[in-house]
Design an enzyme around this catalytic site. Structure first.
Site, short mmCIF file in Angstrom:
data_model
loop_
_atom_site.label_atom_id
_atom_site.label_comp_id
_atom_site.label_asym_id
_atom_site.label_seq_id
_atom_site.Cartn_x
_atom_site.Cartn_y
_atom_site.Cartn_z
N MET A 10 29.20 7.81 68.26
CA MET A 10 29.18 7.02 69.49
C MET A 10 30.01 7.64 70.61
O MET A 10 29.97 7.16 71.75
CB MET A 10 29.65 5.59 69.20
CG MET A 10 28.71 4.82 68.29
SD MET A 10 29.18 3.08 68.08
CE MET A 10 28.82 2.43 69.71
N GLY A 11 30.76 8.67 70.31
CA GLY A 11 31.56 9.34 71.33
C GLY A 11 30.72 10.30 72.17
O GLY A 11 29.54 10.52 71.91
N HIS A 149 41.82 20.28 80.32
CA HIS A 149 40.84 19.39 79.72
C HIS A 149 40.80 18.05 80.45
O HIS A 149 41.69 17.73 81.24
CB HIS A 149 41.15 19.16 78.23
CG HIS A 149 40.72 20.30 77.36
ND1 HIS A 149 41.45 21.46 77.25
CD2 HIS A 149 39.63 20.46 76.56
CE1 HIS A 149 40.83 22.28 76.41
NE2 HIS A 149 39.74 21.70 75.97
N LYS A 153 41.45 13.54 76.51
CA LYS A 153 41.74 14.35 75.33
C LYS A 153 43.09 13.95 74.75
O LYS A 153 44.10 13.93 75.47
CB LYS A 153 41.73 15.84 75.69
CG LYS A 153 41.91 16.74 74.47
CD LYS A 153 41.64 18.20 74.80
CE LYS A 153 41.88 19.11 73.62
NZ LYS A 153 41.03 18.76 72.45
N GLY A 159 42.99 22.71 70.49
CA GLY A 159 42.82 23.56 69.33
C GLY A 159 42.41 24.97 69.71
O GLY A 159 42.79 25.95 69.05
#
Length: 257
Positions: A10-11, A149, A153, A159
């Protein structure tokens, strides 16, 4: 046909992944997992009956070959561990795991012979940036990283930035960051073995990274920009068939390119 379960469907990244799986004739989406969802309500909204929906790990029963994970850092480790223990090959795109957690997953994959792929970034441009930066660091060891970003986030550094620093560290030798007196704490960024990493979180950004090299009388900047989350799907498409036949956990998309 490779059967796929998407965790975190769902993201934003999960939705892109669902679209990619449905558009690929070699993949079949058989399951979708998101903690706490109302599975009955979602089915009533027209979700395909052939796709099983799950609201908790304990409920998951699936014949999926590959588990694609775009969830959150606090859940990704347990999800990946569950997948491997149940014979499902993970493709992990969620960043924020600790080195100890990654080591545990590597060991578990070795023991079970259920491998997969863990990648800090599935963008082809980001993977190439890391490879180019590692090569440049052999000749220009003075380096800093800036990653930018979106403001949603959760982990910092990204990462990708951390993986970039680790790859650079393999070849540059021990070199501390220049000594600086910070009049504002933290202004020089985080420090990975002498490599400074700076994290930016702003609305409007998606995923961007710059690696800045400085040497006597010259400088080099390597930059990549991901303007749309759909750009990561080409890397996920590469990862799924590789993960499905892997007997070890492969860390980094560059290892299958």
């Amino acid at each position: 046909m490779i059967k796929v379960l998407v965790a975190g469907f769902m993201g934003s990244m999960g939705q892109k992944t669902v679209q990619m799986v449905n558009q690929n004739d070699e993949f079949e989406m058989v399951g979708a997992y998101n903690p706490g969802i109302d599975t009955v309500h979602l089915k009533g909204m027209g979700m395909d009956d052939s796709v099983k929906l799950f609201a908790s790990l304990d409920d998951i029963q699936t014949d999926a070959d590959v588990w694609i994970d775009f969830t959150v850092p606090t859940a990704a480790f347990d999800n990946a561990k569950f997948a491997i223990q149940h014979g499902i090959h993970p493709v992990i795109g969620t960043s924020g795991m600790t080195d100890d957690q990654v080591d545990e997953l590597i060991k578990l994959a070795d023991e079970t012979h259920v491998g997969g792929i863990l990648a800090p970034n599935f963008g082809i441009s980001a993977v190439l940036l890391m490879k180019f930066a590692k090569e440049a660091a052999k000749y220009m060891p003075g380096v800093e990283i800036i990653e930018m970003h979106h403001d949603d986030k959760l982990d910092a550094p990204s990462g990708t930035a951390l993986a970039t620093a680790k790859m650079i560290d393999e070849v540059r030798g021990k070199k501390p960051a220049p000594a600086t007196e910070e009049t504002l704490k933290g202004v020089r960024g985080g420090d990975y073995d002498g490599i400074k990493i700076h994290s930016v979180r702003l609305p409007g950004y998606v995923a961007h990274e710059q690696v800045l090299f400085g040497s006597k009388g010259e400088a080099l900047t390597i930059r990549q920009d991901s303007f749309d989350r759909g750009s990561f799907m080409s890397g996920v498409e590469l990862a799924v068939p590789a993960a499905a036949k892997a007997t070890k956990l492969i860390v980094g998309l560059e290892n299958i390119m």
